[in-house]
Motif scaffolding. Structure first.
Motif, PDB file in Angstrom:
ATOM      1  N   PRO A 138     -26.692 -12.147 -12.418  1.00 39.88           N
ATOM      2  CA  PRO A 138     -26.321 -10.928 -13.146  1.00 39.88           C
ATOM      3  C   PRO A 138     -27.104  -9.690 -12.719  1.00 39.88           C
ATOM      4  O   PRO A 138     -26.593  -8.573 -12.797  1.00 39.88           O
ATOM      5  N   TYR A 139     -28.351  -9.890 -12.251  1.00 43.54           N
ATOM      6  CA  TYR A 139     -29.170  -8.749 -11.850  1.00 43.54           C
ATOM      7  C   TYR A 139     -28.783  -8.250 -10.454  1.00 43.54           C
ATOM      8  O   TYR A 139     -28.967  -7.076 -10.137  1.00 43.54           O
ATOM      9  N   LEU A 140     -28.247  -9.146  -9.625  1.00 44.71           N
ATOM     10  CA  LEU A 140     -27.757  -8.723  -8.314  1.00 44.71           C
ATOM     11  C   LEU A 140     -26.445  -7.960  -8.426  1.00 44.71           C
ATOM     12  O   LEU A 140     -26.040  -7.269  -7.485  1.00 44.71           O
ATOM     13  N   ARG A 141     -25.730  -8.086  -9.565  1.00 43.43           N
ATOM     14  CA  ARG A 141     -24.450  -7.397  -9.793  1.00 43.43           C
ATOM     15  C   ARG A 141     -24.594  -6.315 -10.859  1.00 43.43           C
ATOM     16  O   ARG A 141     -23.604  -5.821 -11.370  1.00 43.43           O
ATOM     17  N   ALA A 142     -25.826  -5.952 -11.206  1.00 41.97           N
ATOM     18  CA  ALA A 142     -26.062  -4.958 -12.252  1.00 41.97           C
ATOM     19  C   ALA A 142     -25.746  -3.560 -11.721  1.00 41.97           C
ATOM     20  O   ALA A 142     -25.388  -3.362 -10.551  1.00 41.97           O
ATOM     21  N   SER A 143     -25.902  -2.574 -12.590  1.00 43.07           N
ATOM     22  CA  SER A 143     -25.666  -1.189 -12.199  1.00 43.07           C
ATOM     23  C   SER A 143     -26.705  -0.743 -11.173  1.00 43.07           C
ATOM     24  O   SER A 143     -27.757  -1.379 -11.009  1.00 43.07           O
ATOM     25  N   ILE A 144     -26.423   0.356 -10.494  1.00 41.61           N
ATOM     26  CA  ILE A 144     -27.351   0.855  -9.473  1.00 41.61           C
ATOM     27  C   ILE A 144     -28.717   1.185 -10.076  1.00 41.61           C
ATOM     28  O   ILE A 144     -29.757   0.779  -9.521  1.00 41.61           O
ATOM     29  N   PRO A 145     -28.823   1.900 -11.222  1.00 43.08           N
ATOM     30  CA  PRO A 145     -30.160   2.158 -11.798  1.00 43.08           C
ATOM     31  C   PRO A 145     -30.906   0.890 -12.175  1.00 43.08           C
ATOM     32  O   PRO A 145     -32.126   0.798 -11.984  1.00 43.08           O
ATOM     33  N   ASP A 146     -30.199  -0.120 -12.705  1.00 45.23           N
ATOM     34  CA  ASP A 146     -30.867  -1.372 -13.080  1.00 45.23           C
ATOM     35  C   ASP A 146     -31.345  -2.118 -11.841  1.00 45.23           C
ATOM     36  O   ASP A 146     -32.445  -2.699 -11.843  1.00 45.23           O
ATOM     37  N   ARG A 147     -30.550  -2.127 -10.777  1.00 44.20           N
ATOM     38  CA  ARG A 147     -30.975  -2.828  -9.559  1.00 44.20           C
ATOM     39  C   ARG A 147     -32.161  -2.116  -8.918  1.00 44.20           C
ATOM     40  O   ARG A 147     -33.074  -2.760  -8.389  1.00 44.20           O
ATOM     41  N   LEU A 148     -32.168  -0.794  -8.971  1.00 42.44           N
ATOM     42  CA  LEU A 148     -33.301  -0.058  -8.427  1.00 42.44           C
ATOM     43  C   LEU A 148     -34.561  -0.311  -9.252  1.00 42.44           C
ATOM     44  O   LEU A 148     -35.668  -0.470  -8.702  1.00 42.44           O
ATOM     45  N   ALA A 149     -34.420  -0.394 -10.575  1.00 43.64           N
ATOM     46  CA  ALA A 149     -35.571  -0.699 -11.443  1.00 43.64           C
ATOM     47  C   ALA A 149     -36.117  -2.086 -11.140  1.00 43.64           C
ATOM     48  O   ALA A 149     -37.340  -2.298 -11.099  1.00 43.64           O
ATOM     49  N   LEU A 150     -35.223  -3.057 -10.924  1.00 41.85           N
ATOM     50  CA  LEU A 150     -35.654  -4.417 -10.564  1.00 41.85           C
ATOM     51  C   LEU A 150     -36.422  -4.399  -9.248  1.00 41.85           C
ATOM     52  O   LEU A 150     -37.493  -5.017  -9.122  1.00 41.85           O
ATOM     53  N   LEU A 151     -35.889  -3.682  -8.241  1.00 39.28           N
ATOM     54  CA  LEU A 151     -36.563  -3.619  -6.948  1.00 39.28           C
ATOM     55  C   LEU A 151     -37.939  -2.967  -7.091  1.00 39.28           C
ATOM     56  O   LEU A 151     -38.928  -3.426  -6.492  1.00 39.28           O
ATOM     57  N   ARG A 152     -38.071  -1.949  -7.914  1.00 34.63           N
ATOM     58  CA  ARG A 152     -39.370  -1.283  -8.088  1.00 34.63           C
ATOM     59  C   ARG A 152     -40.374  -2.181  -8.782  1.00 34.63           C
ATOM     60  O   ARG A 152     -41.569  -2.164  -8.455  1.00 34.63           O
ATOM     61  N   GLY A 153     -39.894  -3.010  -9.725  1.00 36.84           N
ATOM     62  CA  GLY A 153     -40.800  -3.974 -10.344  1.00 36.84           C
ATOM     63  C   GLY A 153     -41.319  -4.971  -9.332  1.00 36.84           C
ATOM     64  O   GLY A 153     -42.513  -5.345  -9.341  1.00 36.84           O
ATOM     65  N   LEU A 154     -40.459  -5.430  -8.443  1.00 41.03           N
ATOM     66  CA  LEU A 154     -40.864  -6.368  -7.395  1.00 41.03           C
ATOM     67  C   LEU A 154     -41.830  -5.708  -6.410  1.00 41.03           C
ATOM     68  O   LEU A 154     -42.847  -6.297  -6.023  1.00 41.03           O
ATOM     69  N   MET A 155     -41.521  -4.478  -5.986  1.00 45.70           N
ATOM     70  CA  MET A 155     -42.316  -3.809  -4.967  1.00 45.70           C
ATOM     71  C   MET A 155     -43.649  -3.309  -5.524  1.00 45.70           C
ATOM     72  O   MET A 155     -44.654  -3.308  -4.803  1.00 45.70           O
ATOM     73  N   ASP A 156     -43.702  -2.911  -6.797  1.00 42.03           N
ATOM     74  CA  ASP A 156     -44.979  -2.456  -7.385  1.00 42.03           C
ATOM     75  C   ASP A 156     -45.989  -3.592  -7.434  1.00 42.03           C
ATOM     76  O   ASP A 156     -47.206  -3.348  -7.419  1.00 42.03           O
ATOM     77  N   THR A 157     -45.496  -4.830  -7.473  1.00 44.77           N
ATOM     78  CA  THR A 157     -46.395  -5.983  -7.582  1.00 44.77           C
ATOM     79  C   THR A 157     -46.620  -6.664  -6.234  1.00 44.77           C
ATOM     80  O   THR A 157     -47.751  -6.736  -5.752  1.00 44.77           O
TER      81      THR A 157
END
Length: 853
Positions: free
Chosen positions: A569-588
């Motif tokens: 579901p997160y790979l098919r989420a909206s563009i802002p949600d997918r970008l937020a997910l990527l930033r959480g991964l990259m910040d860590t």
């Protein structure tokens, strides 16, 4: 064994041709046509009749000529030197001063559509500057060409014999001719008419129209019946010349009578006599009457004629496309049934796609699948990109590509995007991109030329279809997947998702995104970072911790660093949600080097693949590498622990304006990508694999592309409009070749100029042909061919002059409306002028119009 020396005779055998083209030419007369009525002079007359008299054929030919006539014909200099530019200006001046404008030459060359060929004689003349110019390039009418001179040994065309207007025969050598042909198969100087394929429907249509016209006349006027005495037949049979002449006169009366201003019959008034010669009653020996039709027709001739009209239009257009395609080859796009295709709801396969489905175009939005085409089993090729992506397609599959050289110098004509690939909305990633097939790319990569390093464009951020709300905030989920743990619940309900961080900015960002009544609880850890547990309102069971419930529903509870993954579901989420997910991964677990290189590190294969898909779905680039370690030093005891571990490194490049970090210290290091470097990944290699069932699709996207494996944009199948355009372009290219090789080259030779400086005609872009509009135009023109007037009032006025009844209300259909914007006097004057001197029987060429001249 030593090689046997080659004798001079053997050399001659190698150089000289042995066979021939197979062209059937006897005494200079071409005999390729197997139907006698379409061969030689009879064939030319028949094609002329089709083109001039049939409104459907005439409309199609006019449409094709108009499309070709819309092309611009600029000259391109041989190179950038002043000498080449001067040579170009000389050629431009020559063509500007011709008596026949180049546009008229192209229009006359289009008569090859009717006859298959259009021979034009080049006439040179001296110029004031001492050089030779071209006075005219004039058509030599096809129906005046008697025969050809063809070399029996080489099959080369030497020239033609023409019957001139004054009945003298002249020979025109080939070096004086610009020979335009639809096709050069067998080196046939007469090519092949695009009307050839419609002869059968045209023949039946013309016969049915003739029968229908006779039938309508007989229905309206009546069938003439003449009664004569039996003795007249007997006497004529016995050889009585007077009786025979009288009987022939009665036959002519019955067959030639017409209902017009000259109608009238004169017959004898004699009555039958008895043996004594006295009248026996009032029964007349001679009788003439018009017998009315007693019933209706069994067939609807209008529907039959309409059907043949459609067949004619289809046949002429398909022949046009077929002959045009012969020079450019097939462009049947195809991918294996197993190839992935991106849809608004996720991935599917080429084999599952059907018309009406939605797919994602490179603009990131949905487009419709208009049609699918199966191509059977074909050779598949694996196209490997520099970032590791693999796409499978056949040799004729089209790719939208660019090269660093094209970025600087522009795309060559052979690879320019077709009209359908020029979207109406801005799409800068298609700037300086062209279209080549898999085979063409392979050949150019093998050549090592300066424009052989190909790159494909990237897909814009994909806007998936709306889905259900996400159970866990995407940024927090990214933090947990990067530096967190999600253990199973222990007895008593204790425990929960925990993450490590030494950055207050990350802690604040997570805190701001927590649901109501949730909080961060500090925990002890063995590293310098601080540990935090996400706690609910009562973290003692009862399912109140929304994060635990959400992670459990996503299947993440109990995963380790080696088994973490991004839920679908997160790979098919909206563009802002997918970008937020990527930033959480990259910040860590991400970092940015001092030179701006962005990377993400993980030991999980599934998380690696998820990050790659996440980045590409946001319009970025992601390539994968790895590094192995033999162990690590324990953070508390400082002892070496031997443990083989493979870490995956995902190198990431994001579109401008989409920073992969929220954390300021990392975000500030990201550099804007170079504007001159192609952003799309390069094609590393193309290699054949197995043979597989192939299919292609046609989509409605204005970019004429869809997204396949690895978020790679690829070109869709050519539709009928594109095929028509390719055929039209091939004819224009063939015309340009004639002008370059038979006109410009001879001008250069006559003036003893340097051939290296000779410019070339490079036709401009064609107008986009709309087959729907062309079809409507053909239908309208065909209908206009059966109507003399554009309004009901005009037609009724003319009928009244001729003593005919008014036309039926439906007679004009949609072509005109009663009461056009002219008054009665204007109508009368206009129609009277049009009818002056009209005599259809005076000159048959009047019916053919100007083309009969």
């Amino acid at each position: 064994m030593a090689d046997t020396p080659t004798s001079p005779a053997s050399n001659a055998t190698v150089v000289a041709p042995i066979g021939d083209s197979g062209l059937k030419a006897y005494g200079g007369f071409i005999q390729e046509e197997f139907l006698p009525e379409l061969s030689g002079e009879r064939g030319k007359r028949k094609f002329r009749e089709m083109a001039a008299n049939d409104p459907t054929v005439r409309a199609v030919l006019f449409g094709l000529t108009a499309l070709v006539g819309s092309v611009e014909w600029p000259l391109k200099a041989a190179d950038d030197t002043p000498a080449a530019e001067d040579a170009k200006k000389f050629a431009e001046d020559v063509f500007d001063k011709m008596q026949t404008p180049l546009g008229d030459v192209i229009t006359e060359a289009c008569t090859m559509f009717t006859y298959g060929f259009a021979p034009c004689e080049i006439t040179f003349e001296p110029r004031e500057d001492g050089k030779y110019g071209i006075r005219e390039i004039a058509l030599r009418a096809q129906n005046t060409i008697q025969r050809w001179e063809i070399d029996r040994n080489s099959g080369a065309i030497l020239g033609l014999h023409q019957q001139t207007t004054w009945k003298s025969t002249v020979f025109i050598p080939i070096n004086k001719l610009a020979l335009f042909r639809t096709t050069s198969i067998k080196n046939n100087p007469e090519g092949e008419s695009i009307l050839r394929g419609l002869y059968r429907p045209w023949y039946f249509k013309s016969k049915i129209e003739e029968i229908e016209a006779v039938g309508i006349e007989r229905d309206l006027a009546g069938l003439p019946v003449v009664r004569v005495p039996l003795s007249l037949f007997k006497n004529a049979a016995d050889g009585d010349q007077t009786a025979r002449a009288a009987l022939d006169g009665w036959k002519r009366l019955a067959t030639q009578v017409r209902r017009d201003q000259n109608e009238g019959v004169v017959i004898p008034s004699d009555v039958y006599e008895d043996e004594s010669g006295k009248p026996s009653g009032n029964a007349q020996m001679y009788e003439f009457k018009l017998l009315s039709s007693g019933g209706g027709r069994s067939f609807d001739t209008t529907a039959i004629i309409d059907r043949y009209d459609r067949k004619i239009a289809t046949a002429v257009l398909m022949d046009f496309i077929f002959l045009g395609q012969a020079s450019v080859g097939s462009f049947a796009l195809a991918q294996p049934h197993s190839a992935k295709v991106l849809t608004p709801s996720g991935w599917t396969t080429m084999g599952e796609i059907k018309p009406g489905d939605e797919v994602v175009c490179p603009l990131g939005r949905a487009s419709k699948v208009l049609d699918t085409y199966d191509h059977g089993v074909k050779q598949a090729y694996r196209v490997t990109l520099a970032d590791g992506r693999e796409i499978f397609a056949d040799a004729d599959h089209k790719w939208v590509v660019t090269t660093p050289f094209w970025k600087r110098q522009g795309v060559p004509r052979r690879a320019r995007l077709p009209w359908a690939a020029t979207p109406p909305e801005p799409y800068p990633l298609l700037d300086r991109y062209g279209v080549l097939t898999t085979k063409q790319i392979m050949e150019r990569m093998a050549s090592g030329m300066k424009d052989s390093r190909f790159h494909v464009p990237v897909t814009q951020p994909v806007d998936y279809a709306p889905a259900a709300p996400l159970p866990v905030d995407p940024y927090i989920l990214g933090v947990l997947l990067g530096d967190g743990s999600m253990p199973k619940r222990r007895a008593g309900g204790e425990g929960g998702p925990t993450f490590l961080s030494a950055d207050a900015e990350i802690i604040d960002a997570v805190t701001a995104r927590l649901p109501e009544n949730h909080r961060l609880t500090p925990r002890r850890c063995d590293s310098n970072a601080r540990a935090f547990r996400i706690s609910g309102p009562a973290n003692t069971g009862g399912g109140c911790n929304h994060f635990i419930n959400g992670l459990d529903a996503l299947g993440l509870i109990g995963t380790t660093s080696h088994s973490k993954f991004i839920p679908a579901p997160y790979l098919r989420a909206s563009i802002p949600d997918r970008l937020a997910l990527l930033r959480g991964l990259m910040d860590t677990d991400g970092y940015c080097s001092t030179i701006g290189q962005v990377r993400f590190s993980t030991v999980s294969d599934a998380l690696r693949d998820g990050v790659v898909e996440l980045v590409r779905s946001l319009g970025g680039l992601a390539s994968v590498s790895f590094r192995d370690s033999k162990g690590y030093r324990h953070p508390k005891t400082k002892e070496w622990v031997e443990k083989h571990t493979r870490s995956w490194l995902v190198t990431i490049t994001m579109p401008d304006g989409m920073n992969p970090f929220l954390l300021t210290r990392k975000a500030e290091r990201v550099r804007r990508r170079s504007a001159t470097k192609p952003m799309g990944p390069g094609i590393a290699k193309i290699e054949p694999v197995s043979e597989e069932p192939m299919r292609c699709i046609r989509v409605s996207s204005p970019s004429a592309m869809y997204v396949t494996d690895g978020f790679t944009p690829t070109h869709n199948s050519s539709d009928k409009t594109a095929l028509f355009a390719q055929a039209l372009g091939s004819y224009v290219k063939r015309m340009a070749d004639v002008l370059n090789r038979q006109v410009l080259k001879r001008l250069w030779e006559l003036n003893s100029l340097d051939e290296k400086l000779m410019p070339k005609f490079e036709p401009g872009d064609l107008e986009k042909p709309d087959l729907g509009e062309l079809s409507a135009f053909v239908s309208t023109m065909a209908g206009a061919g059966a109507q003399l007037f554009v309004s009901q009032d005009d037609q009724n006025w003319a009928r009244k002059l001729a003593g005919m009844p008014p036309a039926p209300e439906e007679g004009l259909g949609d072509q005109g409306a009663p009461g056009a914007a002219e008054d009665d006097d204007d109508q009368a004057q206009r129609i009277k002028k049009a009818l002056e001197g009209f005599d259809a029987g005076a000159d048959d060429d009047w019916i053919l119009g100007s083309e009969a001249a």
